[in-house]
Write a protein that holds these residues in place. Sequence first.
Motif, PDB file in Angstrom:
ATOM      1  N   GLU A  17       0.829  -1.211   0.000  1.00  0.00           N
ATOM      2  CA  GLU A  17       0.000   0.000   0.000  1.00  0.00           C
ATOM      3  C   GLU A  17       0.862   1.258   0.000  1.00  0.00           C
ATOM      4  N   GLU A  18       1.752   1.349  -0.970  1.00  0.00           N
ATOM      5  CA  GLU A  18       2.598   2.533  -1.170  1.00  0.00           C
ATOM      6  C   GLU A  18       3.718   2.656  -0.140  1.00  0.00           C
ATOM      7  N   ALA A  57      -0.471  -8.480  -1.900  1.00  0.00           N
ATOM      8  CA  ALA A  57      -0.374  -7.093  -1.433  1.00  0.00           C
ATOM      9  C   ALA A  57       1.074  -6.589  -1.392  1.00  0.00           C
TER      10      ALA A  57
END
Lengths: 253, 511
Positions: A17-18, A57
């Motif tokens: 997530e960045e 992810a």
Amino acid sequence: MSSDLLLDIKNVCASVEEKQVLKGLSLQIKPGEVHAIMGPNGAGKSSLSNVLAGRDAFKVTDGEIAYCGEDLLELSPEERAHKGIFMAFQYPVEIPGVNNLYFMRSAFNAKREANGEEPMEAYPFMMKVQQLCGELEMNPDFLKRALNDGFSGGEKKRNEMLQMMLLEPKLAILDETDSGLDIDALRVISNAVNSLRNTERSFLVVTHYQRLLDYIKPDFVHVLANGKIVKSGDASLALELEEKGYAWINEEV
Amino acid sequence: MAGPHCLVSIYSCGIMRPEKNLLIKEVGVAKRHDPSIDSFVSKRYEHGFVTDIESEQFAAGLSEDVVRAISAKKNEPEFLLEWRLEAYRHWLTLTPPDWAHLKMSPIDFQAISYFAAPKSNANAPKSLDEVDPKLLETYEKLGVPLHERARLAGVAVDAVFDSVSVATTFKDKLEEVGVIFCPFSEAAQKHPELIKQYLGKVVPYRDNFFAALNSAVFSDGSFVYIPKGVRSPLELSTYFRINAANTGQFERTLIVAEEGSYVSYLEGCTAPMRDENQLHAAVVELIAKTDAEIKYSTVQNWYPGDEEGRGGIYNFVTKRGSCEGDRSKISWTQIETGSAITWKYPSCILRGDDSVGEFYSVALTNNHQQADTGTKMIHIGKRTKSVIISKGISAGQAQNAYRGLVRIAPTAVKARNYSQCDSLLIGDRCGAHTFPYMEVSESTAQVEHEATTSKIGEDQLFYCQSRGLSEEDAVSMIVNGFCKEVFKKLPMEFALEAQNLLAVSLEGSVG
């Protein structure tokens, strides 16, 4: 890339997530070696495990990973499993209604089929599992229960070890398997790992504490901090860490 | 030969394995998909085709004349026509219910044709040999080789093609023990006294909008009568299929189990693909007398509409059973995977002392499907018991609601109810809703309600995959695990079918 390596991680950067969690990590593992990864919370230990197992992810943004000379990052999680990668989870998930034995047989046979072998029939499989249960000092009633559903922390970890022994991986990744275990469970789990050690099979033991390494003697110890390996050594490094904590590493780096 | 998810494929699978769990693997179709939990790529409906058979179809619209025409078509006795007309007149005074958790545009009831019969059935066939080969071909396409199915399965089949039954098998075997299992229209002629005695006794035409409509225009259906003390030697099964475009289907099923008798009835369906919404408003009435037991299982797989929510069946069903006698028992088991809209509450009225009502349900909605389903358990007799196990699964942008009522009347001393409503969400654009209603007027009653909502987590999928299972197998395994308690209630071969159906319905629902 040298062909005698089982795993060759080169300069891997990865993010979730960045958020960048691995920042140029390199590590080489030869068949038969046991590597321990230690480091403070948030260093990226579990990220490394998840990247290797192929969790969606965790996006690899740079670098390469070769496994048995093949590009690991091209493989789906199940393909990695079929080719002999196994990760014992820090927090094995509960799957209500799915019978433990059935799950294990599905996994076992999925791997066999992917490798062109005949699936194993229910009865011989059952016998095999029951024998392993004995080695792990597990009550075979486990097998009748739903996967991890209502298992205690220790039971879940034993169940992970049972699957590891069944699937006979080439590379077993133990992601903080020792967390939350009492000393008896720790002994049983270490025995399981040690019984599987051979010249072909490698282990990546991710742990926060030195304690596990009293039972599983590593060939190499690596300190992971801020997304990369900052120090490597032999088993004595673990003792040093235990004594001094992680702070001095950060100072040194 | 048989398709992978038609109801009958099970019979051609041969030997059932004793270990139910082992079956799941075989139905999960392994296929890799674009890895994104949001990409809901629905499987195209496999049963989508329209057989080219000349339908004898009425022009669209509903009036007293249409009701009379339907009755005349079927040579019905006078009392039945009168009953239809009363229902029709009552229906005119009603408006469609709007309390369900459903979004839909109003239905134009005058745009629907209320009767369609395959023309080739004008002179009703006496045996399969006389059945239009094209009909049989349709069954073949659906994976329903009727002759083979009957022989292999030992299941008596009263196949409903569109609105008229075209073939009935195993009749002799049932007749030997006095079981009546026939199309409703046949029963109206051969057993008018039974029809007159029981029709509308459990679901009166005044019950609700759709029940009134059904009562006025019902086309056909099944009638089952189990005499005193008889256990039906066969599982009874009826296939409902909808095959004529723009034709609503209005089935009527009536099952009467006399004292000490037992019957297990299975109902399943598939339907061709089309663009228009189709209305389906069935009524099912069950009557269980003293010590009688009726087990009613449904596997429903009607066309759910496409990925965008176009088309699909509107399914408004009134199903109700009356446990009239002491110690009688009625069990509803339903696996609902089809239809664009499902509005359905199989219920039990527990009149007899110590009578038992059960409701086991799996309702799966994907893409734009909507379901508002549940049950009503009305406790009247002493020590009556009911169990409600509801499993709702939502994927895509679907909405799935459980709506249930447990009513304990002042007479229901020591009545007990246990309800469990679990919802499983796949992805983050779908919804699950639970509306439990409880009305308890008796202080010795025990009513328990449990509800959970969970998501198929990325962590569960990853765990399975990291052990070598494909994503599709993993989803199938997790969903089947979630539904296990309900599948256990289905006859063995239907449990397999249900698992199969779920796997197919969910294909690609997790990318």
